[in-house]
Scaffold this motif. Structure first.
Motif, short mmCIF file in Angstrom:
data_model
loop_
_atom_site.label_atom_id
_atom_site.label_comp_id
_atom_site.label_asym_id
_atom_site.label_seq_id
_atom_site.Cartn_x
_atom_site.Cartn_y
_atom_site.Cartn_z
N GLY A 1 0.79 -0.97 0.02
CA GLY A 1 0.30 -0.12 0.09
C GLY A 1 0.72 1.23 0.06
O GLY A 1 -0.02 2.60 0.03
N GLU A 2 2.15 1.70 0.18
CA GLU A 2 2.83 2.54 0.32
C GLU A 2 3.73 2.64 -1.18
O GLU A 2 4.73 3.99 -1.03
N GLU A 3 4.61 1.86 -1.51
CA GLU A 3 6.41 1.65 -2.16
C GLU A 3 5.31 0.78 -3.25
O GLU A 3 4.62 0.62 -3.48
N LEU A 4 6.30 1.63 -4.55
CA LEU A 4 6.27 1.29 -5.46
C LEU A 4 7.14 0.28 -6.67
O LEU A 4 7.95 0.44 -5.94
N ALA A 5 6.72 -0.60 -6.79
CA ALA A 5 7.97 -1.83 -7.79
C ALA A 5 6.96 -1.56 -9.43
O ALA A 5 6.09 -2.30 -9.84
N GLU A 6 8.98 -2.20 -10.57
CA GLU A 6 8.32 -1.70 -11.12
C GLU A 6 7.62 -3.16 -12.05
O GLU A 6 7.60 -4.86 -11.01
N ILE A 7 7.08 -3.18 -12.93
CA ILE A 7 5.93 -4.54 -12.79
C ILE A 7 7.52 -5.51 -13.97
O ILE A 7 7.87 -5.01 -14.75
N GLU A 8 7.27 -6.34 -13.57
CA GLU A 8 8.28 -8.16 -13.47
C GLU A 8 7.95 -8.37 -14.90
O GLU A 8 9.17 -8.36 -15.56
N THR A 9 6.52 -8.76 -15.84
CA THR A 9 6.81 -9.26 -17.17
C THR A 9 6.00 -8.84 -17.91
O THR A 9 4.96 -7.34 -17.41
N ASP A 10 6.20 -8.86 -19.24
CA ASP A 10 5.55 -8.04 -20.35
C ASP A 10 4.37 -8.64 -20.68
O ASP A 10 3.23 -7.65 -20.25
N ALA A 11 4.28 -9.90 -19.65
CA ALA A 11 2.35 -10.51 -19.90
C ALA A 11 1.71 -9.64 -19.20
O ALA A 11 0.48 -9.26 -18.85
N GLU A 12 2.17 -8.74 -17.43
CA GLU A 12 1.67 -8.58 -16.86
C GLU A 12 1.32 -7.54 -16.92
O GLU A 12 0.25 -7.19 -16.36
N PHE A 13 2.43 -6.60 -17.24
CA PHE A 13 2.56 -4.84 -17.72
C PHE A 13 1.29 -5.24 -19.26
O PHE A 13 0.51 -4.27 -18.58
N GLU A 14 1.06 -5.71 -20.04
CA GLU A 14 0.04 -5.48 -20.87
C GLU A 14 -0.97 -5.77 -20.18
O GLU A 14 -2.25 -5.23 -20.69
N LYS A 15 -1.28 -6.99 -19.03
CA LYS A 15 -2.48 -6.94 -18.34
C LYS A 15 -3.18 -6.06 -17.70
O LYS A 15 -4.66 -5.47 -17.24
N VAL A 16 -2.33 -5.30 -17.48
CA VAL A 16 -2.29 -4.27 -16.46
C VAL A 16 -2.90 -2.75 -16.85
O VAL A 16 -3.74 -2.34 -16.94
N SER A 17 -1.84 -2.96 -18.35
CA SER A 17 -2.29 -1.72 -19.19
C SER A 17 -3.67 -1.55 -19.78
O SER A 17 -4.43 -0.88 -19.85
N ALA A 18 -4.02 -2.98 -20.20
CA ALA A 18 -5.37 -2.99 -20.22
C ALA A 18 -5.98 -3.20 -19.75
O ALA A 18 -7.86 -2.50 -20.14
N ALA A 19 -6.47 -3.38 -18.29
CA ALA A 19 -7.27 -3.22 -17.54
C ALA A 19 -7.27 -1.51 -16.71
O ALA A 19 -8.58 -1.48 -17.33
N PHE A 20 -6.26 -1.26 -16.94
CA PHE A 20 -6.07 0.49 -16.66
C PHE A 20 -7.23 0.68 -17.98
O PHE A 20 -8.27 2.23 -17.88
N LEU A 21 -6.91 0.55 -19.31
CA LEU A 21 -7.59 1.50 -20.21
C LEU A 21 -9.53 1.27 -20.41
O LEU A 21 -9.49 1.94 -20.10
N GLU A 22 -9.63 -0.27 -19.72
CA GLU A 22 -10.67 -0.94 -19.61
C GLU A 22 -11.27 0.36 -18.35
O GLU A 22 -12.63 0.61 -18.83
#
Length: 95
Positions: free
Chosen positions: A66-87
């Motif tokens: 709930g407090e720290e930001l970390a890089e997303i580790e895989t391209d697949a996870e990044f694509e899933k997150v990106s699509a969910a935010f766009l939606e």
């Protein structure tokens, strides 16, 4: 989208170090939970004031404890997150 996630809130300005070891201010523009993981969409603070989200470079991070930001580790996870935010953004725009 969520407005608050632990200690991180939409609209909050955070200072991070870039690749060149310079401080950059980023603004949290969205928060979302996907499969029990929390994520934040951020933009450079100066850019976040643009009229539309289309005019802004958006970056995604996983929120840890709930407090720290970390890089997303895989391209697949990044694509899933990106699509969910766009939606989520499109659904918000339709309201």
């Amino acid at each position: 989208m969520d407005e608050k996630m632990g200690g991180i809130e939409v609209g909050e300005i955070l200072t991070v170090m870039d690749e060149d070891n310079r401080e950059q201010e980023i603004e949290v523009i969205g928060l979302l939970t996907i499969e029990d993981k929390e994520y934040a969409a951020v933009a450079f603070a100066d850019d976040a004031q643009a009229e539309t989200i289309d005019e802004v470079d958006v970056f995604f991070f996983q929120v840890i404890d709930g407090e720290e930001l970390a890089e997303i580790e895989t391209d697949a996870e990044f694509e899933k997150v990106s699509a969910a935010f766009l939606e989520a953004q499109e659904a918000e725009d339709e309201e």
